[in-house]
Design an enzyme around this catalytic site. Structure first.
Site, PDB file in Angstrom:
ATOM      1  N   SER A  89     -66.421  10.675  43.611  1.00  0.00           N
ATOM      2  CA  SER A  89     -66.501  11.282  44.692  1.00  0.00           C
ATOM      3  C   SER A  89     -65.133  12.141  45.113  1.00  0.00           C
ATOM      4  O   SER A  89     -64.795  13.093  45.785  1.00  0.00           O
ATOM      5  CB  SER A  89     -66.262  10.318  45.774  1.00  0.00           C
ATOM      6  OG  SER A  89     -65.285   9.311  45.285  1.00  0.00           O
TER       7      SER A  89
ATOM      8  N   ASP B  80     -58.579   9.755  53.353  1.00  0.00           N
ATOM      9  CA  ASP B  80     -59.263   8.915  53.669  1.00  0.00           C
ATOM     10  C   ASP B  80     -58.930   7.452  52.859  1.00  0.00           C
ATOM     11  O   ASP B  80     -57.736   7.536  52.075  1.00  0.00           O
ATOM     12  CB  ASP B  80     -60.900   8.796  53.854  1.00  0.00           C
ATOM     13  CG  ASP B  80     -61.443   9.156  52.504  1.00  0.00           C
ATOM     14  OD1 ASP B  80     -60.950   8.813  51.374  1.00  0.00           O
ATOM     15  OD2 ASP B  80     -62.502   9.366  52.108  1.00  0.00           O
TER      16      ASP B  80
ATOM     17  N   HIS C  86     -59.476   8.835  48.898  1.00  0.00           N
ATOM     18  CA  HIS C  86     -59.392  10.046  48.387  1.00  0.00           C
ATOM     19  C   HIS C  86     -58.009  10.858  49.020  1.00  0.00           C
ATOM     20  O   HIS C  86     -57.843  10.746  50.098  1.00  0.00           O
ATOM     21  CB  HIS C  86     -60.508  11.009  48.814  1.00  0.00           C
ATOM     22  CG  HIS C  86     -61.944  10.215  48.608  1.00  0.00           C
ATOM     23  ND1 HIS C  86     -62.535   9.263  49.390  1.00  0.00           N
ATOM     24  CD2 HIS C  86     -62.359  10.140  47.235  1.00  0.00           C
ATOM     25  CE1 HIS C  86     -63.618   9.061  48.720  1.00  0.00           C
ATOM     26  NE2 HIS C  86     -63.726   9.393  47.369  1.00  0.00           N
TER      27      HIS C  86
END
Length: 364
Positions: free
Chosen positions: A39, A328, A331
C-alpha cells in the site's frame, strides 16, 4: 531607433529559443520503471478487488484532485521517483495499463500484499509478491510482442529500474497479529526474517530470469513509529514500539546482506538497498529540519492519534498536511514520501543506500 530594433530582435529571438527549449522533451534516464510493493506504493491495483485495503475514496488523493487508490493525500515515493527519473507521467497501475504504455513501465503494487502468501488475507483480496511477479511475466510477453523478438526485449528491460518494497505487511498483517496468524508462535524474529528473505530471494531470481537487471530493494520503514503502532503499544502515544522496530531492523539487515550475495552471484546485474528505515527515523528525530511539526498523529483516522482506523470515507483531513509525517494510521504524507524518494534517488548520507543510490543505478 535602430538600436531599439536590434534590442527588440534579440529579445524576440531569446523568447523563441526559450519556448523551443520548453517544447523539447527530455528523455527519461531509463526507458522504463517497474514497481513491486504494497500500500505504500499501490496506485490503484486494489481498486477493483474485494478488499478492505482500498483507498479509492475521499479524502485519499485530496492533493491530487481526486482519489486514485493511493494511500496518501498526494504522491507516493514511486511517483516522486518517476519524476526524478525524468518520466512525464506517473507509472500506471497494472490494472489500468494497456498497449504500448507498458514500455515505460508498470506498477504492480497491491495494498495488504506480503512476501508470504497468506499475509493480509484477513483484509480480503490482494496481489501477493508472487502474484505481482506473475503479472510482470505477462507484461514481458507483451513487451516481446511489441518489440519484435526476445533479444531486443531483453536488452530493453536490462536498462530499466526495478524497485521492490516488500515485507511491511508480513509484520503488520501477519507476524504481529497473533489472533489471526501463527507465525509468531512458529518463528522467533530472526527465524521469521530468514524465512521472508528466502522467499524474497526466489522471487528476485524470477525477475532476473525475465530480464530485470537494475534492482533497488527498499527496506521496511520504522513500523513501530506509525500512529497505529503508537495507539496499540506505546505507553505515552509518542514513544516508538521497540518490539516491532527491532524485528524490522533484523529483516532490513538480512535484506542488506542479500544485496551483497546477489551482487556477488549476478555479475551482469546490480542490486542496491534503500534504507527507508534510517531516513524515516531521521525525519522523526529531526522534524523541524524537514518542515514537520507533527510526527506521531495522523491527518485523518479514528482513535488515539488517528491510529485505530485509517481514513473514513468523506472524513475531512487536517489542513496542515505538509507539516504531518503521517497521513493515516500507517502511511506517510506526500511531504514525507517526497523526502524519502529524494534521498533514495540521491543519497544525502552514506547510510541512506547501500552500495549506490537510484540515480547512480540509472546511469549503469
Amino acid at each position: 531607433m535602430e538600436s531599439y530594433l536590434r534590442k527588440w530582435c534579440l529579445v524576440s529571438m531569446l523568447v523563441m529559443f526559450l519556448s523551443l527549449g520548453l517544447m523539447i522533451k527530455a528523455e527519461p534516464q531509463v526507458p522504463c520503471y517497474f514497481i513491486f510493493g504494497d500500500s505504500l506504493v499501490d496506485n490503484g491495483n486494489n481498486n477493483r478487488l474485494i478488499s478492505v485495503a482500498r483507498a479509492d475514496y475521499f479524502p485519499y488523493g485530496i492533493d491530487l484532485g481526486r482519489p486514485t487508490g493511493r494511500f496518501s493525500n498526494g504522491k507516493t515515493t514511486v511517483d516522486e521517483l518517476a519524476i526524478l527519473l525524468g518520466f512525464d507521467n506517473y507509472i500506471p497501475a497494472y490494472s489500468d495499463v494497456s498497449g504500448e504504455q507498458i514500455l515505460q513501465g508498470v506498477n504492480y503494487a497491491s495494498a495488504a500484499a506480503g512476501i508470504r502468501e497468506e499475509t493480509g488475507q484477513q483484509l480480503g483480496q490482494r496481489i501477493t509478491f508472487s502474484g505481482q511477479v506473475q503479472n510482470y511475466k505477462s507484461t514481458v510477453s507483451q513487451v516481446v510482442q511489441i518489440l519484435g523478438d526476445e533479444n531486443t526485449a531483453a536488452d530493453y528491460l536490462s536498462k530499466c529500474i526495478y524497485t521492490i518494497g516488500m515485507g511491511s505487511n508480513d509484520y503488520l498483517n501477519n507476524y504481529f497479529m497473533p489472533q489471526s496468524y501463527s507465525t509468531s508462535r512458529q518463528y522467533n524474529p530472526d527465524q521469521y526474517a530468514d524465512d521472508l528473505i528466502s522467499r524474497y530471494y526466489n522471487q528476485l531470481n524470477d525477475l532476473y530470469r525475465y530480464g530485470a537487471r537494475k534492482f533497488a530493494l527498499v527496506g521496511i520503514g520504522a513500523i513501530g513509529c506509525s500512529p497505529n503502532a503508537l495507539a496499540q503499544g506505546s505507553p505515552d502515544g509518542r514513544t516508538c514500539v521497540e518490539r516491532i522496530n527491532s524485528a524490522n531492523r533484523i529483516f532490513n539487515n538480512k535484506l542488506k546482506s542479500m544485496v551483497n550475495r546477489l551482487n556477488n552471484n549476478r555479475a551482469d546485474a546490480k542490486f542496491t538497498y534503500i534504507n527507508a528505515y534510517g531516513v524515516f527515523q531521521d525525519i522523526i528525530s529531526n522534524p523541524s529540519q524537514y518542515g514537520f511539526t507533527d510526527t506521531n498523529t495522523a491527518c485523518c483516522g479514528v482513535g488515539r492519534n488517528g491510529g485505530q482506523l485509517t481514513c473514513l470515507p468523506g472524513q475531512p483531513p487536517c489542513l496542515n498536511r505538509d507539516e504531518h509525517v503521517f497521513w493515516d494510521a500507517f502511511h506517510p504524507t506526500d511531504a514525507a514520501n517526497t523526502i524519502i524518494a529524494q534521498r533514495s534517488y540521491q543519497a544525502q548520507s552514506s547510510s541512506d543506500v547501500y552500495p549506490i543510490d537510484i540515480s547512480t543505478l540509472a546511469q549503469l
